[in-house]
Design a protein around this motif. Structure first.
Motif, PDB file in Angstrom:
ATOM      1  N   GLY A 151       0.829  -1.206   0.000  1.00 28.91           N
ATOM      2  CA  GLY A 151       0.000   0.000   0.000  1.00 28.91           C
ATOM      3  C   GLY A 151       0.857   1.245   0.000  1.00 28.91           C
ATOM      4  O   GLY A 151       1.705   1.436  -0.869  1.00 28.91           O
ATOM      5  N   ILE A 152       0.675   2.076   1.023  1.00 28.10           N
ATOM      6  CA  ILE A 152       1.492   3.286   1.169  1.00 28.10           C
ATOM      7  C   ILE A 152       2.709   2.945   2.012  1.00 28.10           C
ATOM      8  O   ILE A 152       2.590   2.410   3.117  1.00 28.10           O
ATOM      9  N   GLY A 177       4.141  -2.200  -6.786  1.00 29.43           N
ATOM     10  CA  GLY A 177       2.780  -1.688  -6.773  1.00 29.43           C
ATOM     11  C   GLY A 177       2.456  -0.791  -5.600  1.00 29.43           C
ATOM     12  O   GLY A 177       1.300  -0.405  -5.403  1.00 29.43           O
ATOM     13  N   ASP A 178       3.484  -0.444  -4.808  1.00 29.40           N
ATOM     14  CA  ASP A 178       3.284   0.456  -3.676  1.00 29.40           C
ATOM     15  C   ASP A 178       3.449   1.909  -4.114  1.00 29.40           C
ATOM     16  O   ASP A 178       4.125   2.211  -5.102  1.00 29.40           O
ATOM     17  N   VAL A 179       2.864   2.822  -3.363  1.00 30.53           N
ATOM     18  CA  VAL A 179       3.102   4.249  -3.561  1.00 30.53           C
ATOM     19  C   VAL A 179       3.945   4.742  -2.387  1.00 30.53           C
ATOM     20  O   VAL A 179       3.874   4.199  -1.285  1.00 30.53           O
ATOM     21  N   ASN A 180       4.756   5.754  -2.621  1.00 28.83           N
ATOM     22  CA  ASN A 180       5.773   6.146  -1.646  1.00 28.83           C
ATOM     23  C   ASN A 180       5.616   7.585  -1.190  1.00 28.83           C
ATOM     24  O   ASN A 180       5.331   8.473  -1.992  1.00 28.83           O
ATOM     25  N   ILE A 181       5.805   7.794   0.113  1.00 32.98           N
ATOM     26  CA  ILE A 181       5.931   9.138   0.669  1.00 32.98           C
ATOM     27  C   ILE A 181       7.353   9.269   1.199  1.00 32.98           C
ATOM     28  O   ILE A 181       7.825   8.421   1.962  1.00 32.98           O
ATOM     29  N   TRP A 182       8.031  10.324   0.786  1.00 36.33           N
ATOM     30  CA  TRP A 182       9.441  10.532   1.147  1.00 36.33           C
ATOM     31  C   TRP A 182       9.554  11.711   2.096  1.00 36.33           C
ATOM     32  O   TRP A 182       9.121  12.817   1.784  1.00 36.33           O
ATOM     33  N   LYS A 183      10.132  11.450   3.274  1.00 35.52           N
ATOM     34  CA  LYS A 183      10.501  12.531   4.189  1.00 35.52           C
ATOM     35  C   LYS A 183      12.023  12.577   4.281  1.00 35.52           C
ATOM     36  O   LYS A 183      12.633  11.783   4.995  1.00 35.52           O
TER      37      LYS A 183
END
Length: 402
Positions: A151-152, A177-183
């Motif tokens: 997932g995320i 197939g995952d979506v990524n949030i980058w900090k």
């Protein structure tokens, strides 16, 4: 500098993006980024807010429903294009990494090459997401297993590798197939913004929705904690100190989330009487002073057999005396600055602890000043004779102390 213009870095920049779009928040404070190379102002970044984070999460949730249904080889095709786009921007992005973080130009370019390499690897993986098939005891039935995306997922990266660590995580996640949030680290946000701009070009060329590759630059105490506690984030990959990793593991595991933790390392090299010193000495020196000792893989300790101790010591001192310290964009120099003055203070404090425990500094350990060193972030790498039982030896010092 020309590479800033090429990479789309303005004098002031926003700190959160869902792909091509940027949130326009200005209320969370402004990071003014100065280079450790020369102390000069590069650009500023408005930090993202918790509201921005929530907006990104909603967008990412929608994007995941689309992205997980795209065939894995086609997801790999997007990653292949990202790799090619990084090839186009390798020199300017590598230069920015070097100038913003302080590592040598070759290391900066090498980081971008690592991004390219992981894209190539991920493309291959997109056609190798195999599953087993098994015979069933039921007639006319067969069992099989199949991988499903999580997932995320979130990548929290550190200052010492401003872009490579992100790519290692995000590109593999993307083909799965995952979506990524980058900090990214707030010490090197410009390299992250430049990377997001490069990826956005591929997203636009392929008419992909917002939310597949997301970026948020914000405070760890707010945005960072939100990520760790957010049940919608299936996996968190953290690169940082062991203390940071311990905290992340406790918080994420409490909600049964998954973690990938790449933390500190108090690494040692053992030199035996049979060692080829022509190979060993250069390896030790590069391991200890490369990236100014600011790597989890940096050499911290050297354990030498007593029969060759003096020979190794003399060889090391000779090698250290030949090191050229200065602007990392000048390829004649071997070592650049530490990331900031706080890192310099940590370096000096560690050396005071060494002396207080009875250790002896046999080389370096000074802050370098004068022309070309105006940032106050340059030090001479230190070699210390210490006993294994010293407290300072038991922990990682993120600085060029051997």
């Amino acid at each position: 500098m020309e590479f800033l213009k090429i990479l789309g870095i303005s004098n002031t920049n926003f700190g959160s993006s869902s792909g091509e779009k940027w949130n326009q928040t200005k209320s969370e404070g402004e990071l003014k980024i100065h280079s450790p190379v020369d102390g000069k102002f590069i650009a500023s970044v408005y930090q993202g807010s918790e509201k921005d984070y929530e907006k990104l999460m909603k967008t990412a949730e929608g994007a995941f429903l689309f992205w997980r249904m795209v065939p894995a080889p086609k997801r790999g095709e997007i990653v292949r294009q990202i790799g090619n786009k990084l090839r186009e921007y390798k020199e300017p992005l590598g230069s920015l990494v070097s100038y913003e973080m302080g590592k040598s130009l070759q290391e900066g370019l090498g980081e971008v090459q690592e991004m390219i390499d992981i894209c190539d690897f991920a493309v291959g993986q997109s056609r190798q997401l195999y599953g087993f098939t098994m015979q069933s005891e039921r007639p006319m039935h067969r069992m099989y297993d199949q991988y499903h995306p999580l997932g995320i997922v979130c990548t929290i990266s550190a200052f010492n590798f401003p872009v490579a660590v992100y790519a290692w995580n995000a590109m593999l996640a993307a083909v799965c197939g995952d979506v990524n949030i980058w900090k990214p680290s707030s010490k090197v946000p410009l390299s992250a913004i430049a990377t997001q701009n490069i990826i956005a070009k591929v997203l636009k060329e392929n008419n992909l929705p917002e939310g597949i590759f997301n970026l948020i630059i914000g405070k760890g105490s707010t945005v960072g904690e939100r990520i760790l506690n957010d049940k919608r984030v299936a996996m968190v990959s953290v690169t940082g100190s062991t203390m940071v990793g311990k905290h992340a593991a406790e918080v994420v595991s409490a909600r049964f989330g998954k973690t990938i933790l790449e933390l500190g390392g108090n690494n040692a090299i053992i030199i035996t009487p049979e060692a080829d010193l022509k190979i060993a000495i250069p390896a030790v020196v590069f391991g200890a002073v490369g990236t100014a000792g600011q790597r989890c893989t940096s050499t911290r300790r050297l354990i030498i057999h007593e029969s060759i101790y003096n020979k190794v010591k003399d060889s090391l001192l000779k090698a250290y005396k030949s090191l050229k310290i200065g602007n990392p964009l000048d390829q004649k120099n071997h070592m650049g600055p530490l990331i900031d003055k706080n890192a310099v203070n940590d370096f000096l404090t560690a050396l005071k602890r060494v002396k207080s425990e009875g250790g002896k500094i046999i080389f370096g350990g000074d802050v370098i000043s004068g022309k070309g060193y105006e940032s106050g972030c340059y030090v001479s790498p230190a070699i210390v004779e210490a006993q294994n039982h010293y407290e300072i030896v038991q922990e990682e010092t993120f600085a060029p102390i051997l």
